[in-house]
Design an enzyme around this catalytic site. Structure first.
Site, PDB file in Angstrom:
ATOM      1  N   HIS A  55       0.741  -1.247   0.010  1.00  0.00           N
ATOM      2  CA  HIS A  55      -0.115  -0.278  -0.016  1.00  0.00           C
ATOM      3  C   HIS A  55       0.991   1.669  -0.240  1.00  0.00           C
ATOM      4  CE1 HIS A  55      -3.358  -2.890   0.545  1.00  0.00           C
ATOM      5  NE2 HIS A  55      -2.554  -3.190   2.201  1.00  0.00           N
ATOM      6  N   SER A  78       1.597  -0.405  -5.734  1.00  0.00           N
ATOM      7  CA  SER A  78       0.233  -0.579  -4.099  1.00  0.00           C
ATOM      8  C   SER A  78      -0.088  -2.358  -4.277  1.00  0.00           C
ATOM      9  CB  SER A  78      -0.866   0.411  -3.968  1.00  0.00           C
ATOM     10  OG  SER A  78      -1.115   0.516  -3.159  1.00  0.00           O
ATOM     11  N   SER A  83      -5.470   1.883  -2.835  1.00  0.00           N
ATOM     12  CA  SER A  83      -5.050   2.172  -0.896  1.00  0.00           C
ATOM     13  C   SER A  83      -4.017   2.897  -1.464  1.00  0.00           C
ATOM     14  CB  SER A  83      -4.671   0.777  -0.339  1.00  0.00           C
ATOM     15  OG  SER A  83      -3.280   0.131  -1.148  1.00  0.00           O
ATOM     16  N   ASP A 141       3.738  -7.852  -0.612  1.00  0.00           N
ATOM     17  CA  ASP A 141       2.196  -7.569   0.906  1.00  0.00           C
ATOM     18  C   ASP A 141       0.850  -8.802   0.521  1.00  0.00           C
ATOM     19  OD1 ASP A 141       0.464  -7.293   2.417  1.00  0.00           O
ATOM     20  OD2 ASP A 141       0.573  -4.869   3.012  1.00  0.00           O
ATOM     21  N   GLU A 203       4.446  -9.073   4.737  1.00  0.00           N
ATOM     22  CA  GLU A 203       3.612  -8.331   5.443  1.00  0.00           C
ATOM     23  C   GLU A 203       3.094  -8.481   6.341  1.00  0.00           C
ATOM     24  OE1 GLU A 203       5.017  -5.201   6.285  1.00  0.00           O
ATOM     25  OE2 GLU A 203       3.073  -4.150   7.163  1.00  0.00           O
ATOM     26  N   ASN A 228       4.685 -10.716   8.947  1.00  0.00           N
ATOM     27  CA  ASN A 228       3.303 -10.753   9.823  1.00  0.00           C
ATOM     28  C   ASN A 228       3.521 -11.540  11.320  1.00  0.00           C
ATOM     29  OD1 ASN A 228       0.259  -9.941   9.593  1.00  0.00           O
ATOM     30  ND2 ASN A 228       0.544 -12.735   9.940  1.00  0.00           N
ATOM     31  N   LYS A 233       4.109  -7.564  15.081  1.00  0.00           N
ATOM     32  CA  LYS A 233       4.149  -6.825  13.820  1.00  0.00           C
ATOM     33  C   LYS A 233       1.886  -7.873  13.612  1.00  0.00           C
ATOM     34  CE  LYS A 233       1.900  -7.249   9.905  1.00  0.00           C
ATOM     35  NZ  LYS A 233       0.977  -7.618   9.429  1.00  0.00           N
ATOM     36  N   ASP A 237      -0.149  -3.733  14.492  1.00  0.00           N
ATOM     37  CA  ASP A 237      -1.019  -3.730  13.643  1.00  0.00           C
ATOM     38  C   ASP A 237      -1.818  -3.811  12.889  1.00  0.00           C
ATOM     39  OD1 ASP A 237      -1.367  -4.066   9.884  1.00  0.00           O
ATOM     40  OD2 ASP A 237       0.787  -3.980  10.272  1.00  0.00           O
ATOM     41  N   ASN A 238      -1.909  -5.444  12.938  1.00  0.00           N
ATOM     42  CA  ASN A 238      -3.543  -6.293  13.068  1.00  0.00           C
ATOM     43  C   ASN A 238      -4.749  -5.742  14.092  1.00  0.00           C
ATOM     44  OD1 ASN A 238      -1.250  -7.550  11.419  1.00  0.00           O
ATOM     45  ND2 ASN A 238      -2.654  -8.407  11.518  1.00  0.00           N
ATOM     46  N   CYS A 242      -6.163  -1.991  13.038  1.00  0.00           N
ATOM     47  CA  CYS A 242      -6.975  -2.447  12.559  1.00  0.00           C
ATOM     48  C   CYS A 242      -8.348  -1.554  13.824  1.00  0.00           C
ATOM     49  CB  CYS A 242      -7.909  -3.627  12.252  1.00  0.00           C
ATOM     50  SG  CYS A 242      -7.251  -4.229  10.672  1.00  0.00           S
ATOM     51  N   HIS A 348      -7.310  -9.374   3.276  1.00  0.00           N
ATOM     52  CA  HIS A 348      -6.449  -8.623   2.174  1.00  0.00           C
ATOM     53  C   HIS A 348      -7.524  -8.805   0.606  1.00  0.00           C
ATOM     54  CE1 HIS A 348      -3.160  -7.614   1.149  1.00  0.00           C
ATOM     55  NE2 HIS A 348      -3.377  -8.402  -0.404  1.00  0.00           N
ATOM     56  N   HIS A 401      -3.065   2.324   8.713  1.00  0.00           N
ATOM     57  CA  HIS A 401      -3.312   2.090   9.791  1.00  0.00           C
ATOM     58  C   HIS A 401      -2.253   3.369  10.012  1.00  0.00           C
ATOM     59  CE1 HIS A 401      -4.522  -1.436  10.169  1.00  0.00           C
ATOM     60  NE2 HIS A 401      -3.239  -2.453   9.893  1.00  0.00           N
ATOM     61  N   SER A 409       5.753  -2.320  12.222  1.00  0.00           N
ATOM     62  CA  SER A 409       5.271  -3.620  10.968  1.00  0.00           C
ATOM     63  C   SER A 409       7.040  -3.499  10.157  1.00  0.00           C
ATOM     64  CB  SER A 409       4.494  -3.403  10.558  1.00  0.00           C
ATOM     65  OG  SER A 409       3.489  -3.462  10.990  1.00  0.00           O
ATOM     66  N   GLN A 413      10.053  -5.547   8.857  1.00  0.00           N
ATOM     67  CA  GLN A 413      10.343  -5.065   7.266  1.00  0.00           C
ATOM     68  C   GLN A 413      11.583  -5.029   7.030  1.00  0.00           C
ATOM     69  OE1 GLN A 413       9.632  -6.901   4.687  1.00  0.00           O
ATOM     70  NE2 GLN A 413       7.294  -6.616   4.499  1.00  0.00           N
TER      71      GLN A 413
HETATM   72  P1  NAI Z   1      -6.655 -14.434  11.958  1.00  0.00           P
HETATM   73  O1  NAI Z   1      -6.091 -16.071  10.742  1.00  0.00           O
HETATM   74  O2  NAI Z   1      -6.020 -14.058  13.328  1.00  0.00           O
HETATM   75  O3  NAI Z   1      -8.376 -14.103  11.744  1.00  0.00           O
HETATM   76  C1  NAI Z   1      -9.488 -14.787  10.705  1.00  0.00           C
HETATM   77  C2  NAI Z   1     -10.552 -15.227  11.911  1.00  0.00           C
HETATM   78  O4  NAI Z   1     -10.725 -15.678  10.919  1.00  0.00           O
HETATM   79  C3  NAI Z   1      -9.412 -16.346  12.185  1.00  0.00           C
HETATM   80  O5  NAI Z   1      -9.838 -16.717  13.903  1.00  0.00           O
HETATM   81  C4  NAI Z   1     -10.368 -18.148  11.633  1.00  0.00           C
HETATM   82  O6  NAI Z   1     -10.790 -18.897  12.065  1.00  0.00           O
HETATM   83  C5  NAI Z   1     -11.689 -16.984  11.369  1.00  0.00           C
HETATM   84  N1  NAI Z   1     -12.640 -17.454  10.093  1.00  0.00           N
HETATM   85  C6  NAI Z   1     -12.086 -18.323   8.767  1.00  0.00           C
HETATM   86  N2  NAI Z   1     -13.400 -18.335   7.998  1.00  0.00           N
HETATM   87  C7  NAI Z   1     -13.947 -17.921   8.984  1.00  0.00           C
HETATM   88  C8  NAI Z   1     -15.996 -17.809   8.522  1.00  0.00           C
HETATM   89  N3  NAI Z   1     -15.506 -18.779   7.194  1.00  0.00           N
HETATM   90  N4  NAI Z   1     -16.610 -17.479   9.742  1.00  0.00           N
HETATM   91  C9  NAI Z   1     -15.908 -16.622  11.103  1.00  0.00           C
HETATM   92  N5  NAI Z   1     -14.363 -17.002  10.859  1.00  0.00           N
HETATM   93  C10 NAI Z   1     -13.804 -16.823  10.420  1.00  0.00           C
HETATM   94  O7  NAI Z   1      -5.346 -13.287  10.749  1.00  0.00           O
HETATM   95  P2  NAI Z   1      -5.749 -11.535  10.805  1.00  0.00           P
HETATM   96  O8  NAI Z   1      -4.130 -11.585  11.154  1.00  0.00           O
HETATM   97  O9  NAI Z   1      -6.812 -11.411  11.624  1.00  0.00           O
HETATM   98  O10 NAI Z   1      -5.491 -11.595   9.236  1.00  0.00           O
HETATM   99  C11 NAI Z   1      -6.867 -11.720   8.635  1.00  0.00           C
HETATM  100  C12 NAI Z   1      -7.429 -10.855   7.459  1.00  0.00           C
HETATM  101  O11 NAI Z   1      -7.139  -9.341   7.501  1.00  0.00           O
HETATM  102  C13 NAI Z   1      -6.164 -11.011   6.629  1.00  0.00           C
HETATM  103  O12 NAI Z   1      -6.625 -11.326   5.033  1.00  0.00           O
HETATM  104  C14 NAI Z   1      -5.128 -10.201   6.751  1.00  0.00           C
HETATM  105  O13 NAI Z   1      -3.968 -10.970   5.486  1.00  0.00           O
HETATM  106  C15 NAI Z   1      -5.497  -9.117   6.539  1.00  0.00           C
HETATM  107  N6  NAI Z   1      -5.065  -7.544   6.862  1.00  0.00           N
HETATM  108  C16 NAI Z   1      -5.146  -6.671   6.586  1.00  0.00           C
HETATM  109  C17 NAI Z   1      -5.315  -5.759   8.287  1.00  0.00           C
HETATM  110  C18 NAI Z   1      -5.724  -4.667   7.061  1.00  0.00           C
HETATM  111  O14 NAI Z   1      -5.100  -3.161   7.218  1.00  0.00           O
HETATM  112  N7  NAI Z   1      -7.232  -4.349   6.348  1.00  0.00           N
HETATM  113  C19 NAI Z   1      -3.943  -5.790   8.838  1.00  0.00           C
HETATM  114  C20 NAI Z   1      -3.974  -6.903   8.584  1.00  0.00           C
HETATM  115  C21 NAI Z   1      -4.623  -8.309   7.648  1.00  0.00           C
END
Ligand code: NAI
Length: 480
Positions: A55, A78, A83, A141, A203, A228, A233, A237-238, A242, A348, A401, A409, A413
């Site tokens: 991003h 990006s 983003s 990322d 990332e 990650n 991180k 960050d996550n 968020c 993501h 963020h 984070s 990196q």
């Molecule tokens: P995580 O693995 O810690 O959490 C995902 C959760 O979703 C898990 O607890 C899992 O059991 C649950 N899950 C899976 N399928 C499901 C379903 N059908 N119904 C309900 N829950 C379900 O992963 P994390 O780190 O929380 O990341 C989640 C996503 O967010 C990833 O795609 C990651 O790349 C992205 N992300 C986005 C950020 C942003 O700034 N927008 C920042 C960091 C990560």
């Protein structure tokens, strides 16, 4: 190309505005700036040609300029079509010492609101450093830059790029078109690049997931560091990122009062935990959905109702997906929602919400309220509001963020880039995490700025709990 620099951004005239924001961000990114200071004279990234796909925000600008300050040559895109902060992209191209007429910074190919064709064209530009050279490092990322190399090598070996199937997503068709042009022009390009790349530092959760899949099947072409899963991180960050940027995105997009509303958060991992807390902080009644009993138990212990989406789809006002999984909110779910329910994703990729199914729902009409905010009106007259076309809303509707959390984070990196670049041959084609003493170092670099006074272990205490006085303080299996 201007002044010998290749780039594609919205408007270099925005550079001054971007530079002011970068200057303020630097103050809020103590870890990254300390890393810049620590390695200024040794220049560990001299000779590194880094292809970065992350991003293109103000915070990322500080990362890019840190990599350059450590000696690297950098090209950047990006990792999401919505983003980019155009002023940050412009400032990075112009550079601290350049002007819009004579840019002297870094080759950036990114603007807010790219088409898919433009997005993959930009990603392809990452691999064209001057003099016919490719990168020797990737900073990714979500894994799209890594994906392009791996697919490129696969199709070059096969000697042919396949046609997209009927059921393949539109984006895959665009990737295949991008590679078809490349393979036709030079059938060994990505094979050469893969041979040169010393490693990738990834990332996010979703990109890391892709890397472990490649490593499992023996298809990973170079070593990888999973940034990650540094504690500093994903647990920051996550979660805290968020917690800040989710409601920021919803507010900027809709300006709907969140207090008193019912909000559903799908997924209670790190992103889900931060998202749920941020909505509760605004006074929403938050309901969580989960598939994992441990995370479901955590959610209920934290005071959230946990149930299925089907149970509450008709009563909630705000829906947020955080799972990294697909088909979480279906078209059928959306057709049953309340009038003007808000639907957004902070995971993501855009397949958490079935946007294709929504578009195809008979009688549905799409009305743009403003960029990245769309009302879908169903045949019966009721409508829902979809943010960022189902792509991550904290970056599409807001600016992602804030600097302080990204400093954690991006310090990881930078350390990971130095590690893989300076130690070729020490890592196999596997996925690694940074050692804990470096994770602790990242945290340490952020304490002073927040006025934290750390208690020091005595020698006797350290011996009693079996650690070194200077850390690491926890075993690798500790979960924080
Ligand atoms: P995580 O693995 O810690 O959490 C995902 C959760 O979703 C898990 O607890 C899992 O059991 C649950 N899950 C899976 N399928 C499901 C379903 N059908 N119904 C309900 N829950 C379900 O992963 P994390 O780190 O929380 O990341 C989640 C996503 O967010 C990833 O795609 C990651 O790349 C992205 N992300 C986005 C950020 C942003 O700034 N927008 C920042 C960091 C990560």
């Amino acid at each position: 190309k201007v002044n010998g620099l290749e780039f594609a951004v919205r408007d270099l005239g925005l550079a001054e505005a971007g530079r002011h924001q970068i200057r303020l961000a630097e103050h809020e990114m103590p870890g990254l700036m300390a890393t810049r200071g620590e390695y200024a004279s040794s220049q560990p990234l001299r000779g590194a040609r880094i292809a970065g796909s992350l991003h293109m925000t103000v915070q990322t600008a500080v990362l890019i300029e840190t990599l350059v300050a450590l000696g690297a040559e950098v090209r950047w895109v990006s990792c999401n079509i919505f983003s980019t902060q155009d002023e940050a992209a412009a400032a990075v191209v112009v550079g601290a010492d350049g002007t819009p007429e004579a840019p002297a910074g870094v080759s950036v190919f990114a603007w807010k609101g790219e088409s898919l064709e433009e997005y993959w064209w930009c990603t392809d530009q990452l691999f064209q450093f001057g003099g016919g050279e490719g990168p020797n490092m990737i900073l990714d990322d979500g894994g799209d830059a890594t994906l392009l190399v791996h697919k490129g090598v696969e199709f070059e070996a096969a000697g042919v790029v396949p046609q997209a199937g009927e059921d393949d997503p539109e984006e895959y068709r665009v990737i295949l078109e991008t590679l078809r042009a490349s393979v036709a022009a030079d059938g060994k390009r990505f094979t050469r690049i893969a041979g040169e790349v010393r490693g990738v530092t990834e990332e996010t959760t979703t990109g890391v997931h892709r890397l472990y899949e490649l490593a499992k099947t023996g298809d990973l072409l170079f070593p990888a560091i999973n940034v990650n899963d540094s504690v500093t991180k994903s647990k920051f960050d996550n979660k805290y990122g968020c917690r800040h940027s989710l409601v920021d995105g919803i507010n900027r997009a809709t300006d709907v009062l969140i207090g008193g509303k019912v909000a559903v958060v799908c997924g209670y991992g790190d992103v889900g935990k931060g998202s749920a807390e941020s909505l509760r902080g605004q006074g929403a009644r938050v309901i969580v959905t989960e598939i994992d009993p441990i995370c479901a138990l955590q959610a209920v212990m934290d005071g959230y109702q946990v149930t299925t989406l089907d149970d509450v789809v008709e009563i909630a006002d705000i829906f947020v997906t955080t799972t990294g999984n697909f088909d979480i909110i279906t078209a059928e779910h959306m057709s049953r929602m309340k009038h003007q329910a808000i639907v957004g994703n902070i995971g993501h990729f855009d397949n958490e919400i079935d946007m294709a199914g929504l578009e195809k729902t008979p009688g549905v009409r799409k009305q743009e309220i403003k960029p990245q905010v769309h009302e879908y009106v169903f045949a019966d007259g009721h409508s829902i509001i979809v943010l960022s076309e189902g792509r991550l809303l904290n970056l599409g509707n807001a600016t992602g963020h804030p600097s302080f959390v990204m400093s954690n984070s991006f310090t990881n990196q930078t350390i990971a880039q130095i590690e893989l670049f300076t130690k070729p041959g020490e890592y196999d084609k596997q996925v690694y995490v940074l050692p804990k003493h470096l994770d602790e170092k990242v945290a340490r670099l952020h304490l002073d700025a927040l006025g934290v006074k750390l208690t020091k272990l005595s020698k006797e205490q350290a011996a009693y709990i079996g650690v070194d006085v200077d850390g690491p303080y926890k075993p690798d299996h500790y979960r924080y």
